[in-house]
Design a protein around this motif. Structure first.
Motif, PDB file in Angstrom:
ATOM      1  N   ALA A  42       0.858  -1.353   0.264  1.00  0.00           N
ATOM      2  CA  ALA A  42       0.274  -0.366  -0.503  1.00  0.00           C
ATOM      3  C   ALA A  42       0.929   0.728  -0.156  1.00  0.00           C
ATOM      4  O   ALA A  42       0.429   2.239  -1.111  1.00  0.00           O
ATOM      5  CB  ALA A  42      -0.941  -0.007   1.347  1.00  0.00           C
ATOM      6  N   PHE A  43       2.146   1.300   1.053  1.00  0.00           N
ATOM      7  CA  PHE A  43       2.509   2.084   0.844  1.00  0.00           C
ATOM      8  C   PHE A  43       3.326   2.601  -0.508  1.00  0.00           C
ATOM      9  O   PHE A  43       4.093   3.476  -0.903  1.00  0.00           O
ATOM     10  CB  PHE A  43       3.761   2.010   2.437  1.00  0.00           C
ATOM     11  N   TYR A  45       2.701   1.397  -3.464  1.00  0.00           N
ATOM     12  CA  TYR A  45       1.768   2.394  -4.322  1.00  0.00           C
ATOM     13  C   TYR A  45       1.758   3.472  -4.502  1.00  0.00           C
ATOM     14  O   TYR A  45       1.426   4.862  -5.006  1.00  0.00           O
ATOM     15  CB  TYR A  45       0.458   1.827  -3.875  1.00  0.00           C
ATOM     16  N   LEU A  46       1.770   4.784  -3.287  1.00  0.00           N
ATOM     17  CA  LEU A  46       1.723   5.931  -2.998  1.00  0.00           C
ATOM     18  C   LEU A  46       2.887   5.859  -3.336  1.00  0.00           C
ATOM     19  O   LEU A  46       2.966   7.343  -3.367  1.00  0.00           O
ATOM     20  CB  LEU A  46       0.890   6.168  -1.659  1.00  0.00           C
ATOM     21  N   LEU A  47       4.047   5.680  -3.305  1.00  0.00           N
ATOM     22  CA  LEU A  47       5.283   6.007  -3.449  1.00  0.00           C
ATOM     23  C   LEU A  47       4.864   6.190  -5.186  1.00  0.00           C
ATOM     24  O   LEU A  47       6.121   6.797  -5.489  1.00  0.00           O
ATOM     25  CB  LEU A  47       6.002   5.499  -2.803  1.00  0.00           C
ATOM     26  N   GLY A  48       4.692   5.757  -5.580  1.00  0.00           N
ATOM     27  CA  GLY A  48       4.258   5.467  -6.923  1.00  0.00           C
ATOM     28  C   GLY A  48       5.821   4.355  -7.848  1.00  0.00           C
ATOM     29  O   GLY A  48       6.516   4.320  -8.608  1.00  0.00           O
ATOM     30  N   GLU A  49       5.988   3.027  -6.731  1.00  0.00           N
ATOM     31  CA  GLU A  49       6.975   2.621  -6.688  1.00  0.00           C
ATOM     32  C   GLU A  49       8.310   2.297  -6.908  1.00  0.00           C
ATOM     33  O   GLU A  49       8.322   1.863  -8.365  1.00  0.00           O
ATOM     34  CB  GLU A  49       5.875   1.114  -7.500  1.00  0.00           C
ATOM     35  N   ARG A  50       8.611   3.326  -7.344  1.00  0.00           N
ATOM     36  CA  ARG A  50      10.345   3.866  -7.390  1.00  0.00           C
ATOM     37  C   ARG A  50      10.768   4.237  -6.356  1.00  0.00           C
ATOM     38  O   ARG A  50      10.454   4.961  -5.382  1.00  0.00           O
ATOM     39  CB  ARG A  50      10.400   4.945  -7.972  1.00  0.00           C
ATOM     40  N   THR A  51      12.399   4.343  -6.498  1.00  0.00           N
ATOM     41  CA  THR A  51      13.341   5.392  -5.420  1.00  0.00           C
ATOM     42  C   THR A  51      13.171   6.286  -5.637  1.00  0.00           C
ATOM     43  O   THR A  51      13.792   6.792  -6.925  1.00  0.00           O
ATOM     44  CB  THR A  51      15.044   4.201  -5.831  1.00  0.00           C
ATOM     45  N   HIS A  52      13.103   7.231  -4.527  1.00  0.00           N
ATOM     46  CA  HIS A  52      12.625   8.494  -4.462  1.00  0.00           C
ATOM     47  C   HIS A  52      14.254   9.111  -4.661  1.00  0.00           C
ATOM     48  O   HIS A  52      15.019   8.122  -3.799  1.00  0.00           O
ATOM     49  CB  HIS A  52      11.744   8.985  -3.875  1.00  0.00           C
ATOM     50  N   GLU A 238       7.731  11.528   3.214  1.00  0.00           N
ATOM     51  CA  GLU A 238       6.255  11.664   3.808  1.00  0.00           C
ATOM     52  C   GLU A 238       5.769  12.734   2.803  1.00  0.00           C
ATOM     53  O   GLU A 238       4.501  12.273   2.187  1.00  0.00           O
ATOM     54  CB  GLU A 238       6.280  12.069   4.799  1.00  0.00           C
ATOM     55  N   GLU A 239       6.294  13.740   2.614  1.00  0.00           N
ATOM     56  CA  GLU A 239       5.625  14.528   1.274  1.00  0.00           C
ATOM     57  C   GLU A 239       5.737  13.544  -0.458  1.00  0.00           C
ATOM     58  O   GLU A 239       4.186  13.308  -0.665  1.00  0.00           O
ATOM     59  CB  GLU A 239       6.986  15.172   0.861  1.00  0.00           C
ATOM     60  N   ALA A 240       6.623  13.163  -0.623  1.00  0.00           N
ATOM     61  CA  ALA A 240       6.178  12.073  -1.776  1.00  0.00           C
ATOM     62  C   ALA A 240       4.904  11.087  -2.044  1.00  0.00           C
ATOM     63  O   ALA A 240       4.007  10.805  -2.320  1.00  0.00           O
ATOM     64  CB  ALA A 240       7.585  11.316  -1.707  1.00  0.00           C
ATOM     65  N   ILE A 241       4.741  10.734  -0.092  1.00  0.00           N
ATOM     66  CA  ILE A 241       3.419   9.699  -0.569  1.00  0.00           C
ATOM     67  C   ILE A 241       2.146  11.215  -0.339  1.00  0.00           C
ATOM     68  O   ILE A 241       1.408  10.418  -1.393  1.00  0.00           O
ATOM     69  CB  ILE A 241       3.732   9.218   1.113  1.00  0.00           C
ATOM     70  N   ARG A 242       2.293  12.116   0.007  1.00  0.00           N
ATOM     71  CA  ARG A 242       1.076  13.175   0.209  1.00  0.00           C
ATOM     72  C   ARG A 242       0.518  14.077  -1.472  1.00  0.00           C
ATOM     73  O   ARG A 242      -0.432  13.850  -1.651  1.00  0.00           O
ATOM     74  CB  ARG A 242       1.291  14.340   0.852  1.00  0.00           C
ATOM     75  N   CYS A 243       1.998  13.994  -1.380  1.00  0.00           N
ATOM     76  CA  CYS A 243       1.951  14.498  -3.364  1.00  0.00           C
ATOM     77  C   CYS A 243       1.958  14.542  -4.302  1.00  0.00           C
ATOM     78  O   CYS A 243       1.839  14.933  -5.134  1.00  0.00           O
ATOM     79  CB  CYS A 243       1.574  16.504  -2.559  1.00  0.00           C
TER      80      CYS A 243
END
Ligand code: PTJ
Length: 260
Positions: A42-43, A45-52, A238-243
């Motif tokens: 789930a997390f 997915y929210l991160l776009g399934e990539r290494t930020h 957290e920022e990446a997940i939120r927006c």
């Protein structure tokens, strides 16, 4: 065995899920591991399934810590063993670390099955079976470690760790590197280096950084460690997940910038 076409848009995620299922069937992964996997997905997915970029920086800091360590240990549980057994063995070789099986729901059968599985993937020595050391402040079963493994380690990589144990290890004065897709988890917050990334991407990337840094001086490694900002890494995740995560234009721009 199931066949997943590589063209499927969620190929990686389905592959991960399949490996965990297989892990349960082989007696490597606990049934609770299935629940942990669902949470992680789930997390991711929210991160776009990539290494930020912030996770990549954390992975580089983790490599520097492991290379500087005198007694680095990589901890392996039932999910880690199912998902990245060969990759953990490769990382251990790249940074000259020990591998220790350390389970939240400890059973002798699963301990043995995981140690065998790691040996099948090239591990020479697997720790965790002696269990002659204890982590202070935890109940009996959850406190068990090898005295000459995690017990004596200065730097430990604990992927997908339970919050209580992550805090107790930190209280022992060990430098902890945690891989956890949930930036709000207590484990991530207890870590000197929290890596908010899927273990499937994180471990090979730490190894790549370790190889890249293999000729770096102590000063250079110490500088990477000193410049790493754990709170900043958690805030960025957290920022990446939120927006930010699903903003494809931003992701494309980043890829283009990397290519230049
Ligand atoms: O094999 P054992 O007995 O040691 O048990 C292992 C698990 C993972 C079942 C146990 O440690 C556990 O219950 O962990 P938690 O408390 O569910 O925490 C697991 C954390 O890992 C959660 O925050 C998930 O978001 C995260 N996670 C799950 N899958 C991945 C992940 N993080 C990175 N990559 C993943 N693939």
């Amino acid at each position: 065995d199931i066949e997943i076409p590589e063209s499927h848009p969620r190929y990686q995620s389905l592959l991960t899920r399949h490996r965990i299922e297989e892990g349960v069937e082989k007696g490597i992964t606990s049934r609770q591991g299935l629940i942990a996997e669902g949470r992680g997905e789930a997390f991711d997915y929210l991160l776009g399934e990539r290494t930020h970029p912030a996770a990549d920086e954390a992975e580089r800091a983790a490599a520097a810590h492991l290379l500087l360590a005198e007694r680095p240990v990589l901890s392996v549980n039932g999910n880690v063993a199912a998902l990245v057994p060969g990759e953990m063995v490769e990382l251990a070789a790249a940074v000259d670390a020990d591998v220790e099986v350390n389970l939240f729901n400890r059973t002798e059968e699963r301990l043995e099955a995981i140690a065998d599985h790691l040996r099948d993937h090239g591990a020479e020595e697997v720790k965790g079976l002696a269990a002659d050391g204890r982590i202070p402040g935890l109940d009996h079963e959850r406190a068990k470690v090898d005295a000459d493994g995690i017990g004596a380690a200065d730097v430990v990589l604990v992927p997908l760790e339970d919050g209580d144990r992550a805090e107790a290890l930190g209280a022992m004065g060990k430098t902890e590197i945690v891989i956890d897709l949930n930036p709000l988890s207590r484990s991530a917050r207890a870590a000197a280096v929290p890596i908010v990334d899927n273990i499937m991407r994180a471990v090979p990337n730490i190894t790549a950084h370790a190889r890249d840094l293999s000729d770096a001086s102590r000063e250079e490694l110490e500088r990477i460690v000193a410049e790493f900002d754990a709170d900043g890494a958690l805030a960025a995740a957290e920022e990446a997940i939120r927006c930010g995560s699903l903003d494809d234009a931003e992701a494309d721009a980043e890829t283009e910038a990397d290519a230049e």
